[in-house]
Scaffold this motif. Structure first.
Motif, mmCIF file in Angstrom:
data_model
loop_
_atom_site.group_PDB
_atom_site.id
_atom_site.type_symbol
_atom_site.label_atom_id
_atom_site.label_comp_id
_atom_site.label_asym_id
_atom_site.label_seq_id
_atom_site.Cartn_x
_atom_site.Cartn_y
_atom_site.Cartn_z
ATOM 1 N N GLU A 1 0.864 -1.179 0.000
ATOM 2 C CA GLU A 1 0.000 0.000 0.000
ATOM 3 C C GLU A 1 0.897 1.224 0.000
ATOM 4 O OE1 GLU A 1 -3.897 1.951 2.157
ATOM 5 O OE2 GLU A 1 -3.238 -0.082 2.639
ATOM 6 N N HIS A 2 0.615 2.150 -0.921
ATOM 7 C CA HIS A 2 1.442 3.350 -1.009
ATOM 8 C C HIS A 2 1.199 4.246 0.194
ATOM 9 C CE1 HIS A 2 -2.336 4.116 -3.298
ATOM 10 N NE2 HIS A 2 -2.307 5.262 -2.650
ATOM 11 N N TYR B 1 -9.501 2.783 -4.585
ATOM 12 C CA TYR B 1 -8.588 2.884 -3.456
ATOM 13 C C TYR B 1 -9.160 3.756 -2.342
ATOM 14 C CZ TYR B 1 -4.651 3.984 -0.508
ATOM 15 O OH TYR B 1 -3.855 4.155 0.595
ATOM 16 N N SER C 1 -2.345 -1.069 -3.922
ATOM 17 C CA SER C 1 -2.005 0.209 -4.516
ATOM 18 C C SER C 1 -2.678 0.382 -5.879
ATOM 19 C CB SER C 1 -0.471 0.321 -4.629
ATOM 20 O OG SER C 1 -0.076 1.630 -4.960
ATOM 21 N N LYS D 1 0.548 4.894 -8.872
ATOM 22 C CA LYS D 1 1.646 4.920 -7.908
ATOM 23 C C LYS D 1 2.816 4.061 -8.395
ATOM 24 C CE LYS D 1 -0.390 7.615 -4.985
ATOM 25 N NZ LYS D 1 0.044 9.032 -4.845
#
Length: 284
Positions: free
Chosen positions: A184-185, A215, A224, A228
């Protein structure tokens, strides 16, 4: 063909499962494929498998009786979509084969206890230890280099995912492939350590399960977006990006539009497809 010609120095990747969470099946999912994560890496003819989702079953069938005596499987983490293929992997059903499972997100502990909970009654009829093949469980800490028994070294990095996950970098013959799933960013993005980890690689395989809109509803789930992934590659100077861990409800029509949109944004970006093979000959 799953192996390279003898003596040919190259780094090769083959996608056996590209979906996330659960498999997707039916005519709407044929183009990109429906199996959950499994990627074959070849350093010359040296086989390493990353993740053991349902795509592992097809890989085992392809290997058949010519499967190596020992097979290393590097697990990103232990969620079901990344381990569900293990008891159906053909080499694990052969008495003269040895499967070594590497897990880096349990602070150095092996995955044996967790997998024994999953693959045992009443959830599953037998344990992995009861299969004809032999298993060895290896624990390491994500971020430490992983050295395989023949001296092959794989760099690793911890990833932001519930329960933790491990990213991998394979360097061979002056070429490099990075596997960055599940992640996950965070903000700011990308983190310097991750950009440094993938810098100079020929391909980044990146978790792009969600659209930007999806998201917003799924923060904290550990995944993500392709945007990204592009931002990571731009920051690290990487020109080739394979978006992976595809949403199980995104059908071929949707993904084809997404593929075109990604390609317009970053010419070297594409959606990974089941069965796709990419080969990177050694630098002279």
């Amino acid at each position: 063909m799953t192996s390279l010609a003898a003596g040919l120095s190259a780094l090769q990747v083959r996608f056996w499962g590209v979906r996330g969470s659960v498999p997707a099946c039916g005519p709407r999912f044929e183009r990109y494929g429906g199996n959950t994560p499994c990627v074959e890496i070849r350093c010359n003819d040296r086989l390493v498998v990353v993740d053991a989702g349902t795509g592992l079953v097809a890989l085992g069938v392809e290997l058949g009786p010519d499967a190596p005596a020992t097979i290393d499987i590097l697990l990103s983490h232990l969620h079901l979509d990344h381990v569900g293929g293990l008891p159906f992997f053909r080499p694990a059903l052969m008495a003269d084969r040895f499967v070594r499972l590497h897990c880096g997100n349990l602070r150095g502990e092996t995955a044996e206890v967790a997998l024994d909970r999953l693959f045992s009654p009443p959830l599953f009829p037998v344990s992995l230890a009861q299969l004809p093949g032999s298993f060895e469980h290896v624990g390491f800490k994500a971020g430490d280099p992983l050295r395989l028994d023949d001296g092959l070294e794989v760099r690793t990095i911890p990833l932001n995912h519930p329960g933790g996950a491990t990213g991998y970098r394979f360097d061979h013959g002056g070429r490099a492939i990075c596997y960055i799933s599940d992640i996950e960013h965070e903000e700011p993005w990308p983190p310097p350590d991750l950009a440094s980890f993938v810098a100079g690689s020929d391909l980044v395989i990146y978790d792009g399960m969600f659209s930007e809109t999806e998201y917003l509803r799924c923060r904290g789930w550990g995944h993500s977006t392709w945007e990204k992934g592009v931002a990571l590659c731009e920051a690290a100077g990487v020109t080739s990006l394979a978006i992976f861990h595809l949403h199980p409800q995104h059908d071929d029509e949707y993904l084809a539009r997404l593929d075109a949109e990604m390609g317009a944004r970053m010419p070297g970006a594409f959606l990974a497809r089941e069965g796709q093979i990419l080969t990177y000959p050694a630098d002279d």
